[in-house]
Design an enzyme around this catalytic site. Structure first.
Site, PDB file in Angstrom:
ATOM      1  N   GLY A  47       0.872  -1.182   0.000  1.00 47.03           N
ATOM      2  CA  GLY A  47       0.000   0.000   0.000  1.00 47.03           C
ATOM      3  C   GLY A  47       0.903   1.224   0.000  1.00 47.03           C
ATOM      4  O   GLY A  47       1.847   1.313   0.807  1.00 47.03           O
ATOM      5  N   ALA A  48       0.614   2.164  -0.916  1.00 42.11           N
ATOM      6  CA  ALA A  48       1.558   3.263  -1.167  1.00 42.11           C
ATOM      7  C   ALA A  48       1.987   4.038   0.088  1.00 42.11           C
ATOM      8  O   ALA A  48       3.187   4.151   0.368  1.00 42.11           O
ATOM      9  CB  ALA A  48       0.968   4.195  -2.227  1.00 42.11           C
ATOM     10  N   ARG A  89      10.337  -1.333  -4.862  1.00 45.19           N
ATOM     11  CA  ARG A  89       9.129  -1.373  -5.709  1.00 45.19           C
ATOM     12  C   ARG A  89       9.076  -0.051  -6.498  1.00 45.19           C
ATOM     13  O   ARG A  89       9.358   1.009  -5.937  1.00 45.19           O
ATOM     14  CB  ARG A  89       7.850  -1.543  -4.864  1.00 45.19           C
ATOM     15  CG  ARG A  89       7.811  -2.878  -4.126  1.00 45.19           C
ATOM     16  CD  ARG A  89       6.443  -3.150  -3.526  1.00 45.19           C
ATOM     17  NE  ARG A  89       5.453  -3.462  -4.534  1.00 45.19           N
ATOM     18  CZ  ARG A  89       4.143  -3.557  -4.281  1.00 45.19           C
ATOM     19  NH1 ARG A  89       3.683  -3.327  -3.063  1.00 45.19           N
ATOM     20  NH2 ARG A  89       3.285  -3.859  -5.246  1.00 45.19           N
ATOM     21  N   GLN A 196      -5.819  -8.612  -2.320  1.00 37.88           N
ATOM     22  CA  GLN A 196      -5.848  -7.584  -1.263  1.00 37.88           C
ATOM     23  C   GLN A 196      -7.279  -7.270  -0.825  1.00 37.88           C
ATOM     24  O   GLN A 196      -7.506  -6.886   0.324  1.00 37.88           O
ATOM     25  CB  GLN A 196      -5.171  -6.292  -1.750  1.00 37.88           C
ATOM     26  CG  GLN A 196      -3.661  -6.377  -1.886  1.00 37.88           C
ATOM     27  CD  GLN A 196      -3.227  -6.722  -3.293  1.00 37.88           C
ATOM     28  OE1 GLN A 196      -3.956  -7.387  -4.030  1.00 37.88           O
ATOM     29  NE2 GLN A 196      -2.050  -6.293  -3.691  1.00 37.88           N
ATOM     30  N   ASP A 237      -1.509   4.755  -6.283  1.00 36.32           N
ATOM     31  CA  ASP A 237      -0.072   4.575  -6.050  1.00 36.32           C
ATOM     32  C   ASP A 237       0.734   5.745  -6.596  1.00 36.32           C
ATOM     33  O   ASP A 237       1.829   6.042  -6.110  1.00 36.32           O
ATOM     34  CB  ASP A 237       0.400   3.262  -6.668  1.00 36.32           C
ATOM     35  CG  ASP A 237      -0.128   2.104  -5.843  1.00 36.32           C
ATOM     36  OD1 ASP A 237      -1.274   1.684  -6.089  1.00 36.32           O
ATOM     37  OD2 ASP A 237       0.575   1.688  -4.909  1.00 36.32           O
ATOM     38  N   ASN A 247      -3.098   2.706 -10.075  1.00 35.14           N
ATOM     39  CA  ASN A 247      -3.553   1.965  -8.891  1.00 35.14           C
ATOM     40  C   ASN A 247      -3.552   0.487  -9.238  1.00 35.14           C
ATOM     41  O   ASN A 247      -3.211   0.097 -10.371  1.00 35.14           O
ATOM     42  CB  ASN A 247      -4.941   2.459  -8.443  1.00 35.14           C
ATOM     43  CG  ASN A 247      -5.327   1.925  -7.068  1.00 35.14           C
ATOM     44  OD1 ASN A 247      -4.543   2.009  -6.122  1.00 35.14           O
ATOM     45  ND2 ASN A 247      -6.511   1.352  -6.945  1.00 35.14           N
TER      46      ASN A 247
HETATM   47  O1  MRU Z   1       0.584  -3.976  -4.525  1.00 39.79           O
HETATM   48  P1  MRU Z   1       0.003  -3.201  -3.392  1.00 39.79           P
HETATM   49  O2  MRU Z   1      -0.835  -4.023  -2.480  1.00 39.79           O
HETATM   50  O3  MRU Z   1       1.053  -2.396  -2.660  1.00 39.79           O
HETATM   51  O4  MRU Z   1      -0.964  -2.165  -4.097  1.00 39.79           O
HETATM   52  C1  MRU Z   1      -1.720  -1.302  -3.306  1.00 39.79           C
HETATM   53  C2  MRU Z   1      -2.667  -0.453  -4.066  1.00 39.79           C
HETATM   54  O5  MRU Z   1      -2.726  -0.494  -5.278  1.00 39.79           O
HETATM   55  C3  MRU Z   1      -3.470   0.527  -3.279  1.00 39.79           C
HETATM   56  O6  MRU Z   1      -4.720   0.712  -3.842  1.00 39.79           O
HETATM   57  C4  MRU Z   1      -2.738   1.875  -3.251  1.00 39.79           C
HETATM   58  O7  MRU Z   1      -1.404   1.696  -2.831  1.00 39.79           O
HETATM   59  C5  MRU Z   1      -3.388   2.865  -2.375  1.00 39.79           C
HETATM   60  S1  MRU Z   1      -3.220   2.424  -0.665  1.00 39.79           S
HETATM   61  C6  MRU Z   1      -3.855   3.677   0.282  1.00 39.79           C
END
Ligand code: MRU
Length: 348
Positions: A47-48, A89, A196, A237, A247
């Site tokens: 999550g970002a 990442r 997720q 993201d 995203n």
């Molecule tokens: O691969 P992830 O689980 O890190 O991806 C997360 C997402 O795409 C979320 O929607 C995004 O980071 C927003 S979190 C507030």
């Protein structure tokens, strides 16, 4: 009280292992930057905004381990550690934002004795975490007015407390709407291939007694056609200067479906997710992950050995499909270029 996925105390950063949820609640301890980098890369933390918070603690740990004669010597050792964290990442810009902030704070405090500089950097990481939760609560206040008094809200991936310093972005808006007395029901796309939505969004909403129904990703269109979705809200993201939104993979599909059905499509994200250096979303680097995430579910094999697999982890939703972007400084609609630029003057 929504969970916080990262907790710091006495030199130890504890993170809930998000790979194991919801079956097991295991907390892992980190005390060095290499461990934090691995936690980000292997999705213990994801999550970002949460990645940004974790990276800030990683940078603080890196600083703490440095023995240096002067600031130039310190920086010569500190920057390569930040580069290791940055290489984990590529898509979520919050990672780079947090690391740049830590490096800037180091430079601004270069006259401090080394021991105090280390304390200052740790304090900054603690502040980044606390600030993220405050930001999400402010975003929730701005965003919740967009929801009807009674609403069925679809979300994709997990943009909740687990993905942030606390409270959540998209799920923070949902929490704020419920706190404001609105009757909100959530539909959570399962979000293949990392699940997720099914694993994390469903788990954290259940913990808070927020009504949630999990659907397979390919069911969203049917629900919209049946009139069962009043609004969509997702996190981001990285948001380019023109409002294009990167995203989790599948977000674009949901946005197209929402447009077709006349359903508002909202994005909730802090200013630290906005990247004005990129004029549009085509410049956002999209992470490609191991094909095993697609061919397997845990240990269960779903696709034949040797089959070709493509596993982009994110997609880009063009700004024209986004009804509004909700930030901690207010809501942007329509002219994203001007609106985002003006909001970014408040950025830290
Ligand atoms: O691969 P992830 O689980 O890190 O991806 C997360 C997402 O795409 C979320 O929607 C995004 O980071 C927003 S979190 C507030």
């Amino acid at each position: 009280m929504a969970i916080k996925p990262i907790e710091y105390s006495n030199g130890v950063c504890r993170m809930i292992d998000q790979r194991l949820l919801p079956a097991q609640e295991v907390w892992l301890d980190y005390t060095d930057y290499q461990g934090v980098a691995e936690a980000i890369q292997t999705m213990v933390v994801r999550g970002a905004p949460a990645i940004g918070v974790a990276a800030a603690f990683g940078a603080a740990f890196a600083a703490d381990a440095i023995d240096a004669s002067d600031f130039a010597d310190f920086e010569a050792q500190f920057i390569p550690c930040c580069q290791v964290l940055a290489a984990t990442r590529p898509t979520a810009v919050n990672l780079f934002w947090a690391l740049e902030r830590m490096q800037r704070v180091a430079r601004e405090n270069q006259s401090l004795p080394l021991a105090q500089l280390k304390k200052r950097l740790l304090a900054e990481a603690v502040e980044i975490a606390a600030e993220d939760e405050r930001i999400n609560r402010a975003m929730g206040q701005y965003g919740q007015v967009l929801f009807p008094e009674q609403g069925r809200i679809l979300t994709h991936c997990n943009a909740g407390a687990l993905a942030t310093g606390g409270y959540g972005t998209a799920l923070g808006v949902i929490r704020a709407a419920i706190k404001a007395g609105k009757q909100i029901e959530v539909y959570a796309d399962e979000t293949r291939p990392f699940w997720q939505g099914a694993r994390l969004t469903a788990w954290e909403l259940q913990q808070d007694n927020i009504p949630v129904t999990v659907i397979c990703d390919n069911m969203a269109g049917y629900l919209m056609q049946q009139g069962k979705i009043d609004a969509v809200i997702v996190g981001a993201d990285r948001i380019a200067a023109n409002g294009d939104v990167a995203n989790k993979i599948g977000t674009y599909t949901v946005a197209v479906l929402a447009k077709e059905h006349g359903i508002p499509f909202y994005v909730a994200a802090p200013l630290s997710t906005i990247d004005l250096s990129l004029s549009d979303g085509s410049q956002i680097p999209i992470e490609e992950r191991d094909g095993r995430e697609v061919t397997h579910c845990g240990e269960v094999q779903l696709a034949p050995d040797g089959v070709a697999v493509y596993n982009p982890a994110f997609d880009v939703t063009p700004a024209r499909l986004v009804t509004a972007i909700i930030t901690e400084q207010g809501i942007v609609q329509g002219d994203y270029v001007a609106g985002l630029r003006s909001l970014m003057s408040y950025s830290t």
